[in-house]
Design an enzyme around this catalytic site. Sequence first.
Site, PDB file in Angstrom:
ATOM      1  N   SER A  30       0.795  -1.264  -0.337  1.00 49.16           N
ATOM      2  CA  SER A  30       0.018   0.037  -0.054  1.00 49.16           C
ATOM      3  C   SER A  30       1.442   0.894  -0.054  1.00 49.16           C
ATOM      4  CB  SER A  30      -0.922  -0.125   1.155  1.00 49.16           C
ATOM      5  OG  SER A  30      -1.591   1.285   0.908  1.00 49.16           O
ATOM      6  N   HIS A  36      -4.206  -0.715  -4.624  1.00 47.05           N
ATOM      7  CA  HIS A  36      -5.992  -0.530  -4.197  1.00 47.05           C
ATOM      8  C   HIS A  36      -6.302  -0.768  -6.092  1.00 47.05           C
ATOM      9  CE1 HIS A  36      -5.566  -1.314  -0.130  1.00 47.05           C
ATOM     10  NE2 HIS A  36      -4.594   0.506  -0.107  1.00 47.05           N
ATOM     11  N   GLU A  90      -4.843  -5.280  -5.141  1.00 49.30           N
ATOM     12  CA  GLU A  90      -4.856  -5.505  -4.065  1.00 49.30           C
ATOM     13  C   GLU A  90      -4.640  -6.579  -3.760  1.00 49.30           C
ATOM     14  OE1 GLU A  90      -8.215  -4.870  -1.760  1.00 49.30           O
ATOM     15  OE2 GLU A  90      -7.858  -2.029  -1.716  1.00 49.30           O
TER      16      GLU A  90
END
Lengths: 267, 267
Positions: B130, B172, B199
């Site tokens: 992330s 994401h 993800e």
Amino acid sequence: MDARKGHLVIIGGGEDTRGDCTILRHFVHLAGGRAARLAVLTAASSEGEQAGATYRQTFLRLGAEQVTVLPLSTRADANDPSACASLEDATGAFFTGGDQLRITATLGGTALLRALYRLHERGAVLAGTSAGAAAMSATMIVGGRGDDTVRRDVLSMSPGLGFLAGAVIDQHFAQRGRINRLLAAISQNPEILGIGIDEDTAVVIAGASASVLGAGTVTVLDGSQLAHTNASESRAGDPLALMDVVVHVLPEQYRFDLLTRRPLPPA
Amino acid sequence: MDARKGHLVIIGGGEDTRGDCTILRHFVHLAGGRAARLAVLTAASSEGEQAGATYRQTFLRLGAEQVTVLPLSTRADANDPSACASLEDATGAFFTGGDQLRITATLGGTALLRALYRLHERGAVLAGTSAGAAAMSATMIVGGRGDDTVRRDVLSMSPGLGFLAGAVIDQHFAQRGRINRLLAAISQNPEILGIGIDEDTAVVIAGASASVLGAGTVTVLDGSQLAHTNASESRAGDPLALMDVVVHVLPEQYRFDLLTRRPLPPA
């Protein structure tokens, strides 16, 4: 892509109906301006009466001479000779939003759809927004998540009305993050052009020439150079592979040639 | 793209930490398996202590010999000789998620970042998820809506840690519909490769070779064939035009050559 046919005005939903109404104004203009005689088809809408009244008011405000609302909530409505007769002298027809399957399930194979084909053949403008946009193509997208990996079978497709050949339309495109389902669509047949239309944005088609109008962009996915996809050997739910999809993002005044598949900047 | 450098494992967030842990297991494997000595850097996280404890437990369960958590919540922490010393014999370092600006603002210019560069130079594996993924590139995306038209200035970018040159990472990717902001990034400098990671999906980089691991896909946006963009003449908020962006969507086992910019199907 027959140049004698009328224009198509394919709108990604959420078009301005209160301010400048750039897109709806252009539709009225193409349909003859002050001489425009329009039919509003609300077959897609569960609240068709309200949608019909709103568009009628807007088109009259934009100068159309006459606006007839055709609710067409059943197939019997769409085979009713009086509904077909009301299209006889129309210069434009407009499909409201809602559910594209309601459009095709209600109109498919009916006298009214044949009347619309004839109308288009002799030069009348056909427009549709949201579900009314989706239904324009020969094969239409009816569902599929916009927030997941590109997967086999994330989307469901169905036969559309067929006013636009060789392309699949998706609407609310940037707003609902729909590029993945459009990529999934072209992986299944890269011959088909993917056309994703943002809200308050339209693609206007005349013969083989497409041009962009409105506040957002039109995204064109061209799979004709696709070097590889796993679309046929993968299983349902598997992530899809696509290599060499060509993407164009086109704002207002940009054009695209549907035959050569080339984009063009503003003249 | 120096092959002597250690691998990069760049994860799109939301990776499995409880089941098979395909991605984290591979990271531990690349870092030496049962001989892995790992540092977990939680600078990005507002709740670093918990994130650190979770990853420590997971990496130990996956067989790592030693896992040290470095909280690094201030620049003083990142200049503390004892923190740098704890990296001396590490075979891998892992950046947790959170806010990528916390990573760069805390580590930029510090002794600890120099220690990480040395670590990578001599072959240690660097991984990030992330925000920890976003920070890997020389220029990183720090913000930008995922549900709007491709617009000039929809995104904000910032200097990243620079472990990966010539690319901008977004994470994401499918889940937050981020292709438009990555298109906006490459419109500003089409030399830069756009790498969007879903993800529970990672791109593993060794020299010029990138390979995909995990449940989703990696989307590569290659602007090197870009025929036209309005990125420089348009105004802030204007919809962007891009013509001829090449897109590849690559699931697990697919590879991509960062030098030739060519994707490869599974061997």
